[in-house]
Design a protein around this motif. Sequence first.
Motif, PDB file in Angstrom:
ATOM      1  N   GLU A 119      59.255 -12.093  14.151  1.00 56.05           N
ATOM      2  CA  GLU A 119      58.677 -10.820  13.725  1.00 56.05           C
ATOM      3  C   GLU A 119      57.494 -10.402  14.590  1.00 56.05           C
ATOM      4  OE1 GLU A 119      57.769 -10.905   9.594  1.00 56.05           O
ATOM      5  OE2 GLU A 119      59.862 -11.212   8.982  1.00 56.05           O
ATOM      6  N   ASN A 120      56.809 -11.389  15.181  1.00 52.25           N
ATOM      7  CA  ASN A 120      55.638 -11.052  16.001  1.00 52.25           C
ATOM      8  C   ASN A 120      55.989 -10.781  17.464  1.00 52.25           C
ATOM      9  OD1 ASN A 120      56.305 -13.601  16.804  1.00 52.25           O
ATOM     10  ND2 ASN A 120      54.240 -14.466  16.616  1.00 52.25           N
ATOM     11  N   ARG A 121      57.293 -10.684  17.772  1.00 53.39           N
ATOM     12  CA  ARG A 121      57.780 -10.304  19.096  1.00 53.39           C
ATOM     13  C   ARG A 121      57.432 -11.328  20.178  1.00 53.39           C
ATOM     14  NH1 ARG A 121      55.246  -4.996  20.432  1.00 53.39           N
ATOM     15  NH2 ARG A 121      56.527  -5.183  22.286  1.00 53.39           N
ATOM     16  N   LEU A 164      69.632 -13.304  28.379  1.00 49.60           N
ATOM     17  CA  LEU A 164      70.853 -13.611  29.111  1.00 49.60           C
ATOM     18  C   LEU A 164      71.889 -12.495  29.075  1.00 49.60           C
ATOM     19  CD1 LEU A 164      72.377 -15.703  30.778  1.00 49.60           C
ATOM     20  CD2 LEU A 164      73.200 -16.710  28.640  1.00 49.60           C
ATOM     21  N   SER A 165      72.139 -11.924  27.919  1.00 50.17           N
ATOM     22  CA  SER A 165      73.250 -10.981  27.797  1.00 50.17           C
ATOM     23  C   SER A 165      73.018  -9.686  28.566  1.00 50.17           C
ATOM     24  CB  SER A 165      73.526 -10.661  26.326  1.00 50.17           C
ATOM     25  OG  SER A 165      72.471  -9.913  25.766  1.00 50.17           O
ATOM     26  N   THR A 166      71.749  -9.294  28.742  1.00 49.88           N
ATOM     27  CA  THR A 166      71.438  -8.036  29.455  1.00 49.88           C
ATOM     28  C   THR A 166      70.850  -8.272  30.835  1.00 49.88           C
ATOM     29  OG1 THR A 166      69.210  -7.943  28.505  1.00 49.88           O
ATOM     30  CG2 THR A 166      70.993  -6.878  27.265  1.00 49.88           C
ATOM     31  N   GLY A 167      70.355  -9.488  31.099  1.00 52.13           N
ATOM     32  CA  GLY A 167      69.688  -9.759  32.364  1.00 52.13           C
ATOM     33  C   GLY A 167      68.278  -9.203  32.424  1.00 52.13           C
ATOM     34  N   LEU A 204      58.971  -9.338  23.153  1.00 52.47           N
ATOM     35  CA  LEU A 204      60.403  -9.374  22.845  1.00 52.47           C
ATOM     36  C   LEU A 204      60.785  -8.124  22.056  1.00 52.47           C
ATOM     37  CD1 LEU A 204      60.788 -13.139  21.888  1.00 52.47           C
ATOM     38  CD2 LEU A 204      61.006 -12.044  24.125  1.00 52.47           C
ATOM     39  N   GLU A 205      61.235  -7.125  22.784  1.00 48.31           N
ATOM     40  CA  GLU A 205      61.582  -5.848  22.179  1.00 48.31           C
ATOM     41  C   GLU A 205      62.861  -5.958  21.355  1.00 48.31           C
ATOM     42  OE1 GLU A 205      59.538  -3.467  22.382  1.00 48.31           O
ATOM     43  OE2 GLU A 205      58.237  -4.158  24.003  1.00 48.31           O
ATOM     44  N   GLU A 206      63.011  -5.076  20.391  1.00 52.10           N
ATOM     45  CA  GLU A 206      64.186  -5.067  19.534  1.00 52.10           C
ATOM     46  C   GLU A 206      65.466  -4.914  20.341  1.00 52.10           C
ATOM     47  OE1 GLU A 206      66.189  -5.474  15.967  1.00 52.10           O
ATOM     48  OE2 GLU A 206      64.045  -5.751  16.370  1.00 52.10           O
ATOM     49  N   GLU A 207      65.373  -4.242  21.497  1.00 49.56           N
ATOM     50  CA  GLU A 207      66.545  -4.048  22.346  1.00 49.56           C
ATOM     51  C   GLU A 207      67.082  -5.368  22.904  1.00 49.56           C
ATOM     52  OE1 GLU A 207      63.702  -2.355  22.654  1.00 49.56           O
ATOM     53  OE2 GLU A 207      64.389  -0.436  21.808  1.00 49.56           O
ATOM     54  N   MET A 208      66.233  -6.412  22.917  1.00 48.42           N
ATOM     55  CA  MET A 208      66.667  -7.713  23.407  1.00 48.42           C
ATOM     56  C   MET A 208      67.396  -8.516  22.326  1.00 48.42           C
ATOM     57  SD  MET A 208      63.421  -9.071  25.589  1.00 48.42           S
ATOM     58  CE  MET A 208      62.684  -8.116  26.923  1.00 48.42           C
ATOM     59  N   ARG A 209      67.317  -8.054  21.117  1.00 46.45           N
ATOM     60  CA  ARG A 209      67.933  -8.770  20.004  1.00 46.45           C
ATOM     61  C   ARG A 209      69.446  -8.562  20.041  1.00 46.45           C
ATOM     62  NH1 ARG A 209      65.704  -8.191  13.815  1.00 46.45           N
ATOM     63  NH2 ARG A 209      67.058  -9.762  12.834  1.00 46.45           N
ATOM     64  N   ASP A 210      70.171  -9.656  19.999  1.00 53.41           N
ATOM     65  CA  ASP A 210      71.627  -9.593  20.082  1.00 53.41           C
ATOM     66  C   ASP A 210      72.197  -8.692  18.995  1.00 53.41           C
ATOM     67  OD1 ASP A 210      74.385 -10.370  20.565  1.00 53.41           O
ATOM     68  OD2 ASP A 210      74.172 -11.652  18.797  1.00 53.41           O
ATOM     69  N   SER A 256      70.089 -14.292  20.092  1.00 51.64           N
ATOM     70  CA  SER A 256      69.768 -13.979  21.481  1.00 51.64           C
ATOM     71  C   SER A 256      69.531 -15.261  22.263  1.00 51.64           C
ATOM     72  CB  SER A 256      68.519 -13.096  21.560  1.00 51.64           C
ATOM     73  OG  SER A 256      68.755 -11.847  20.932  1.00 51.64           O
ATOM     74  N   VAL A 257      69.918 -15.244  23.536  1.00 54.67           N
ATOM     75  CA  VAL A 257      69.736 -16.406  24.406  1.00 54.67           C
ATOM     76  C   VAL A 257      68.798 -16.007  25.546  1.00 54.67           C
ATOM     77  CG1 VAL A 257      70.845 -18.079  25.925  1.00 54.67           C
ATOM     78  CG2 VAL A 257      72.017 -17.314  23.856  1.00 54.67           C
ATOM     79  N   PHE A 258      67.788 -16.826  25.756  1.00 52.82           N
ATOM     80  CA  PHE A 258      66.840 -16.593  26.846  1.00 52.82           C
ATOM     81  C   PHE A 258      67.030 -17.671  27.909  1.00 52.82           C
ATOM     82  CE2 PHE A 258      64.960 -14.815  23.010  1.00 52.82           C
ATOM     83  CZ  PHE A 258      64.685 -13.512  23.428  1.00 52.82           C
ATOM     84  N   GLU A 259      67.227 -17.241  29.135  1.00 51.11           N
ATOM     85  CA  GLU A 259      67.413 -18.169  30.248  1.00 51.11           C
ATOM     86  C   GLU A 259      66.079 -18.438  30.914  1.00 51.11           C
ATOM     87  OE1 GLU A 259      70.828 -17.967  33.219  1.00 51.11           O
ATOM     88  OE2 GLU A 259      69.103 -17.360  34.444  1.00 51.11           O
ATOM     89  N   LEU A 260      65.647 -19.693  30.871  1.00 50.50           N
ATOM     90  CA  LEU A 260      64.409 -20.113  31.520  1.00 50.50           C
ATOM     91  C   LEU A 260      64.765 -20.852  32.800  1.00 50.50           C
ATOM     92  CD1 LEU A 260      63.562 -19.604  28.530  1.00 50.50           C
ATOM     93  CD2 LEU A 260      61.948 -21.509  28.771  1.00 50.50           C
ATOM     94  N   GLU A 261      64.281 -20.363  33.922  1.00 48.14           N
ATOM     95  CA  GLU A 261      64.517 -21.030  35.203  1.00 48.14           C
ATOM     96  C   GLU A 261      63.206 -21.646  35.688  1.00 48.14           C
ATOM     97  OE1 GLU A 261      66.206 -20.208  39.724  1.00 48.14           O
ATOM     98  OE2 GLU A 261      66.263 -18.606  38.225  1.00 48.14           O
ATOM     99  N   PHE A 262      63.234 -22.958  35.943  1.00 42.82           N
ATOM    100  CA  PHE A 262      62.046 -23.687  36.354  1.00 42.82           C
ATOM    101  C   PHE A 262      62.077 -23.967  37.852  1.00 42.82           C
ATOM    102  CE2 PHE A 262      62.528 -24.423  31.857  1.00 42.82           C
ATOM    103  CZ  PHE A 262      61.231 -24.433  31.379  1.00 42.82           C
ATOM    104  N   GLU A 263      60.962 -24.386  38.398  1.00 44.85           N
ATOM    105  CA  GLU A 263      60.877 -24.686  39.825  1.00 44.85           C
ATOM    106  C   GLU A 263      61.538 -26.022  40.161  1.00 44.85           C
ATOM    107  OE1 GLU A 263      56.841 -24.338  41.086  1.00 44.85           O
ATOM    108  OE2 GLU A 263      56.794 -22.149  40.854  1.00 44.85           O
ATOM    109  N   GLU A 264      61.721 -26.866  39.175  1.00 52.37           N
ATOM    110  CA  GLU A 264      62.428 -28.134  39.347  1.00 52.37           C
ATOM    111  C   GLU A 264      63.104 -28.474  38.021  1.00 52.37           C
ATOM    112  OE1 GLU A 264      59.667 -31.576  39.561  1.00 52.37           O
ATOM    113  OE2 GLU A 264      58.122 -30.002  39.570  1.00 52.37           O
ATOM    114  N   GLU A 265      63.912 -29.521  38.002  1.00 49.17           N
ATOM    115  CA  GLU A 265      64.604 -29.874  36.767  1.00 49.17           C
ATOM    116  C   GLU A 265      63.586 -30.170  35.667  1.00 49.17           C
ATOM    117  OE1 GLU A 265      67.734 -32.659  36.732  1.00 49.17           O
ATOM    118  OE2 GLU A 265      68.801 -31.762  38.436  1.00 49.17           O
TER     119      GLU A 265
END
Length: 443
Positions: free
Chosen positions: A351-353, A370-373, A390-396, A402-411
């Motif tokens: 709720e707090n975005r 993930l779904s919208t990039g 986290l805007e409402e438009e990001m909500r599946d 909703s799935v968020f893709e986190l890319e790190f600099e290493e594993e």
Amino acid sequence: MCTKIPICKEEYEKEISATREQRMGWWREARFGMFIHYGLYSTKGTHEWSMAYENYTQEEYMEFLKCMTFDASMPEKWVKTAKKAGMKYMVLTTRHHEGFSLWDSAANLYNSVNYGPHLDIVKLFVDACRKEGMRIGFYFSLMDWIHPDAWKCAVDAQARLRFTSYLQEMLRELMTQYGKIDILWYDISRPMTSWEGWDSLRMNQMVRELQPDIIINNRSRLEEDFGTPEEKIDAEKGDWEACMTFNGISWGYIDSDSCIPYSYNAHEIIRMLCKVTAEGGNLLLNIGPKPDGSIPDEVLEPLHTVGAWLQKNQEAVYGRKKPTIVYRTNGLCSATESGKKVWIWNWIWPENRELRLGGFLVRLKQVKELSTGRAVEFEQTERYIRLLGLEEEMRDPLLSISVFELEFEEEPQYARGFLYPQLHLGRTYTEQMEQLKSNLQDR
């Protein structure tokens, strides 16, 4: 029978181990398959074990053949439904414990060509799979309720020889009459209690001689290629696949209207997919077609919704994933992982975005929904990561997952189970406890 001289168990296991990576490659990336339980039990419509549970004689049970009016167009609908749901392979019960075969068998004349619908249902299934590029699996029961040697085999050597020869002849038909087969899925090795009793070493060498690329499950009392926990998602050592009914009651067809309260919805299926992916397994989800072969009503909407969701979030599911300890990065999320990427599955929209994630010990490079990039703003400190704005438009819009893709600099590396202050790179736990003590004294 096997045309080669059977090798010993140790040599056999060494041979299949040497080819397992190549043979299992597609399966390890597929993640999601459809199990289909169809047989004479489908026409009775109470349970696939009804013959045994209700103590029918074979003659009494064969009366249900009069209601077995299988529609030859249905296997195409099975395959199209599975494909639309995001499933990559299918396993059909070619022969269940009731002993009724669904193919044109010379070894077992009690089959769907000679009786009932007078159709080779296995052939219809295989043809439909090939048309849609679907991987093909055959379920095959070792237990048999009608063969005269099926129970004597446990105590009578001659009965055992006759019965195992019977099984092997049926398997030879399945492995030679339908082209390339991807999976052999054995079930219930009763009454014998060892691979020696079932002659599994000879039997499976014959199968692999005829189908060199096939993968075999572990229910013939040999380890083979993959485990099959049933009605539970319980990670096993090595490759494994959770097989699940759609309603927790029956693998075969039972009345759709009565099943609805017990059947899985799309949210539950997605959560199962997340759990098997996070723990390094696959999900084989069952449907029990109606007597005419049509798909039960309660199955269609959840599978269509799951497929639409997977289409947009497939990177979090398919492909080889690293089994991860990050089941909950906070109380509202789970995670899957591969390489430098972690996919955060958000079950309850904040709720707090914003989402605060603890435990990550490496530097975060970027985040996207993930779904919208769509890029997601974030903040990273020694103790947590915050996903912001986290805007409402990001909500599946389909399931609110909703799935968020986190890319790190290493594993990614993690600290799990520590309270504040969080363990992070460059500082030991002891050093952090000293710092915490100092902070408390300063107060």
